[in-house]
Design an enzyme around this catalytic site. Structure first.
Site, PDB file in Angstrom:
ATOM      1  N   CYS A  84       0.863  -1.178   0.000  1.00 41.40           N
ATOM      2  CA  CYS A  84       0.000   0.000   0.000  1.00 41.40           C
ATOM      3  C   CYS A  84       0.904   1.233   0.000  1.00 41.40           C
ATOM      4  O   CYS A  84       1.774   1.369   0.874  1.00 41.40           O
ATOM      5  CB  CYS A  84      -0.851  -0.030   1.264  1.00 41.40           C
ATOM      6  SG  CYS A  84      -1.780   1.476   1.542  1.00 41.40           S
ATOM      7  N   CYS A 191      -1.257   4.168  -6.371  1.00 42.99           N
ATOM      8  CA  CYS A 191      -2.056   3.468  -5.353  1.00 42.99           C
ATOM      9  C   CYS A 191      -2.268   2.070  -5.897  1.00 42.99           C
ATOM     10  O   CYS A 191      -2.550   1.900  -7.095  1.00 42.99           O
ATOM     11  CB  CYS A 191      -3.398   4.179  -5.165  1.00 42.99           C
ATOM     12  SG  CYS A 191      -4.638   3.211  -4.260  1.00 42.99           S
TER      13      CYS A 191
HETATM   14  N1  DGL Z   1      -4.163   0.745  -1.933  1.00 41.87           N
HETATM   15  C1  DGL Z   1      -3.666   1.703  -1.038  1.00 41.87           C
HETATM   16  C2  DGL Z   1      -2.554   2.572  -1.630  1.00 41.87           C
HETATM   17  O1  DGL Z   1      -1.784   2.074  -2.370  1.00 41.87           O
HETATM   18  C3  DGL Z   1      -4.639   2.465  -0.191  1.00 41.87           C
HETATM   19  C4  DGL Z   1      -5.888   2.980  -0.768  1.00 41.87           C
HETATM   20  C5  DGL Z   1      -6.775   3.520   0.335  1.00 41.87           C
HETATM   21  O2  DGL Z   1      -7.143   2.726   1.210  1.00 41.87           O
HETATM   22  O3  DGL Z   1      -7.052   4.728   0.346  1.00 41.87           O
HETATM   23  O4  DGL Z   1      -2.410   3.707  -1.351  1.00 41.87           O
END
Ligand code: DGL
Length: 215
Positions: A84, A191
């Site tokens: 993430c 993301c």
């Molecule tokens: N998938 C995550 C990222 O790469 C987080 C997305 C979220 O929960 O806002 O930032």
């Protein structure tokens, strides 16, 4: 006589790779890791309960990530992958400091790849608000800035992807990306949820090159 079962001894053996995200986004990272290390055993922690991380305060994300780390350690993980961008930006250092014996693998938006491969081209960075505002991302930007970069905090997009309603996703993308059509050639998917809607992004922006490491 004491009968020690092998299982209870084995709990001391850390043998798995733990990987987590605020839902399904991190699967785009897991897929790539499994290709490289097919013989490892994995545990994927999909924290959809706390999605989105992107709008949360740093302290809240730290607490969430700490709980997940403890859970993965209880499950015998030897390495933890923070799949993430938001959590990596906000608490990779904190976790590394706190759990000194554990190796944490963190990620960041693939902005350096733009510098390496397509520096001349106007670039759009799509990421959560948390990532774009983070100190870590701003250091990356400062270091590799091509001075033709637009930053787009995609508030709510990861949540829509999590819900999986394609109609809503498409209308979100049309509304937020239309103005960049024809103006950008590189798109950094900062993301881990966004590669899941790469084709819908292309439908709005036309021919662009995506940078995300996890195609
Ligand atoms: N998938 C995550 C990222 O790469 C987080 C997305 C979220 O929960 O806002 O930032």
């Amino acid at each position: 006589m004491v009968d020690i079962k092998l299982e209870s001894v084995n709990t001391l053996n850390k043998n798995k790779i733990g990987i987590f995200d605020s839902g399904i986004g991190g699967v785009t990272v897991l897929k790539e890791i499994v290709k490289l290390l097919p013989n490892e055993e994995y545990i994927y922690y999909s924290d959809s309960k706390n999605n989105p991380y992107g709008d949360k305060k740093d302290d809240e994300i730290k607490l969430i990530c700490e709980k997940i780390t403890n859970h993965l350690l209880e499950k015998n993980c030897k390495i933890i992958v923070i799949a993430c961008n938001t959590a990596s930006a906000k608490c990779a250092n904190y976790l590394r400091e706190k759990y000194r014996d554990i190796m944490f693998v963190a990620i960041e938006p693939a902005y350096k790849m733009v510098y390496d491969y397509a520096y001349e081209n106007p670039t759009l960075v799509m990421a959560t608000k948390g990532t774009i505002e983070s100190e870590r991302f701003n250091l990356l930007l400062k270091k590799y800035d091509n001075h033709k970069t637009y930053l787009l905090p995609c508030v709510g997009l990861a949540n829509l992807i999590e819900e999986g309603d394609n109609e809503k996703i498409v209308s979100y993308l049309q509304e937020n990306l239309r103005k960049y059509k024809g103006n950008v050639k590189n798109v950094v998917l900062g993301c881990t949820h966004y590669p899941l809607v790469q084709s819908q992004i292309r439908d709005v922006l036309g021919e662009v090159t995506f940078f995300n490491r996890c195609v």
